[in-house]
Design a protein around this motif. Structure first.
Motif, PDB file in Angstrom:
ATOM      1  N   LEU A 217       0.845  -1.191   0.000  1.00 34.12           N
ATOM      2  CA  LEU A 217       0.000   0.000   0.000  1.00 34.12           C
ATOM      3  C   LEU A 217       0.881   1.242   0.000  1.00 34.12           C
ATOM      4  N   LYS A 218       0.619   2.147  -0.929  1.00 40.04           N
ATOM      5  CA  LYS A 218       1.454   3.347  -1.051  1.00 40.04           C
ATOM      6  C   LYS A 218       1.246   4.292   0.128  1.00 40.04           C
ATOM      7  N   LEU A 260      -8.601   5.806   1.029  1.00 34.38           N
ATOM      8  CA  LEU A 260      -7.581   5.628  -0.007  1.00 34.38           C
ATOM      9  C   LEU A 260      -7.432   6.919  -0.795  1.00 34.38           C
ATOM     10  N   LYS A 261      -6.199   7.411  -0.926  1.00 32.53           N
ATOM     11  CA  LYS A 261      -5.994   8.736  -1.496  1.00 32.53           C
ATOM     12  C   LYS A 261      -5.195   8.734  -2.790  1.00 32.53           C
ATOM     13  N   ASN A 262      -5.027   7.562  -3.418  1.00 30.98           N
ATOM     14  CA  ASN A 262      -4.397   7.540  -4.734  1.00 30.98           C
ATOM     15  C   ASN A 262      -4.864   6.299  -5.503  1.00 30.98           C
ATOM     16  N   GLU A 263      -4.794   6.404  -6.827  1.00 29.78           N
ATOM     17  CA  GLU A 263      -5.358   5.352  -7.680  1.00 29.78           C
ATOM     18  C   GLU A 263      -4.571   4.050  -7.598  1.00 29.78           C
ATOM     19  N   GLN A 264      -3.263   4.123  -7.274  1.00 31.56           N
ATOM     20  CA  GLN A 264      -2.477   2.895  -7.175  1.00 31.56           C
ATOM     21  C   GLN A 264      -3.010   1.982  -6.076  1.00 31.56           C
ATOM     22  N   ASP A 265      -3.367   2.565  -4.929  1.00 29.38           N
ATOM     23  CA  ASP A 265      -3.878   1.756  -3.826  1.00 29.38           C
ATOM     24  C   ASP A 265      -5.260   1.189  -4.138  1.00 29.38           C
TER      25      ASP A 265
END
Length: 280
Positions: A217-218, A260-265
């Motif tokens: 998780l980023k 979740l605050k970014n698309e990668q996660d």
């Protein structure tokens, strides 16, 4: 003068000991920890608990140590001289006090927050060594030596984005705020939402801590983001059953944008959900 936490802030025994030790030693308290673990709020609660004024200095990447002491407003003086304003003859009229000067000049002891010191240049902490040690500085323009009337309680926060100089660290009392365990987290939630359903808290926290455990998780969701998520769950009246059963169909929690605050996660959790369904 001892800090024991407040009704609005759940302070662990270790944190209370650290605050009181720094006050006793008359050293700045350097607080590190994940973003969203209440480091900045701590200074406000210390001030409230002890009945002291809070002076806040929020650091940016462009902040210089000198700005905390004072700045000489040469532009305003030049403009006033062109307009023939008589106050130009007194340079003290163009000295702008910084946050440290405000704290030093206060008639009573204050709490001084230096927030997110790791955002500044690496030399920033070193430039404050004398002021922290001696609680004084010199104003060259007016030939004044400014000394603290009362030594402030200094709280310095860092998100651990960069290392701080050893010379600076030696002058601080250090405490690392660990991420709250489930028991402490329940107490924190109860402070914010005393009337929330216990079942909702239980199910939401299970999902929250499961998300934090996901490898790769980023950005792990923080305490403040859990509080925001619970607020949304209550506002939208999300049933506990959806939280209880959601891991069987999807790894994405409802209203995930609060956690979740970014698309990668988001993509990572979607991928894990797909792999979970494929194994069934």
């Amino acid at each position: 003068m001892r800090f024991t936490g407040t009704k609005e802030y759940v302070a662990t025994d270790e944190l209370q000991m650290a605050v009181n030790a720094a006050i006793s030693l008359q050293k700045p308290l350097l607080i590190k920890g994940e973003p969203g673990t209440g480091k900045t709020m701590l200074a406000d609660q210390i001030a409230q608990s002890l009945g002291l004024e809070l002076i806040q200095w929020h650091i940016k990447s462009t902040t210089r140590a000198q700005q905390g002491l004072y700045e000489y407003d040469a532009v305003s003086r030049l403009r006033d001289s062109q307009l023939g304003d008589p106050k130009v003859h007194d340079i003290a009229n163009y000295i702008v006090k910084g946050k440290l000067w405000e704290a030093f000049d206060a008639d009573k002891q204050v709490v001084l927050l230096i927030d997110e010191i790791d955002k500044a240049d690496i030399e920033f902490p070193n430039d404050l060594l004398l002021e922290i040690d001696k609680m004084e500085f010199y104003v060259y323009e007016t030939r004044q030596r400014i000394k603290a009337k009362h030594r402030p309680i200094v709280i310095i926060t860092s998100n651990n984005e960069k290392e701080l100089p050893d010379a600076f660290l030696r002058r601080c009392f250090f405490h690392f705020i660990k991420f709250p365990d489930p028991v402490t987290m329940e107490k924190i939630v109860a402070v914010h939402y005393p009337d929330i359903k216990k079942e909702l808290v239980s199910q939401a926290m299970d999902v929250f801590f499961d998300v934090r455990k996901v490898p790769g998780l980023k950005k792990k969701p923080s305490t403040s983001e859990l509080i925001d998520w619970l607020k949304l769950l209550m506002a939208d009246d999300i049933p506990e059953e959806i939280l209880r059963n959601q891991d069987n169909t999807s790894a994405i929690p409802p209203l995930y944008g609060a956690l979740l605050k970014n698309e990668q996660d988001v993509h990572l959790l979607e991928k894990l959900a797909f792999m979970h369904r494929a194994k069934r």
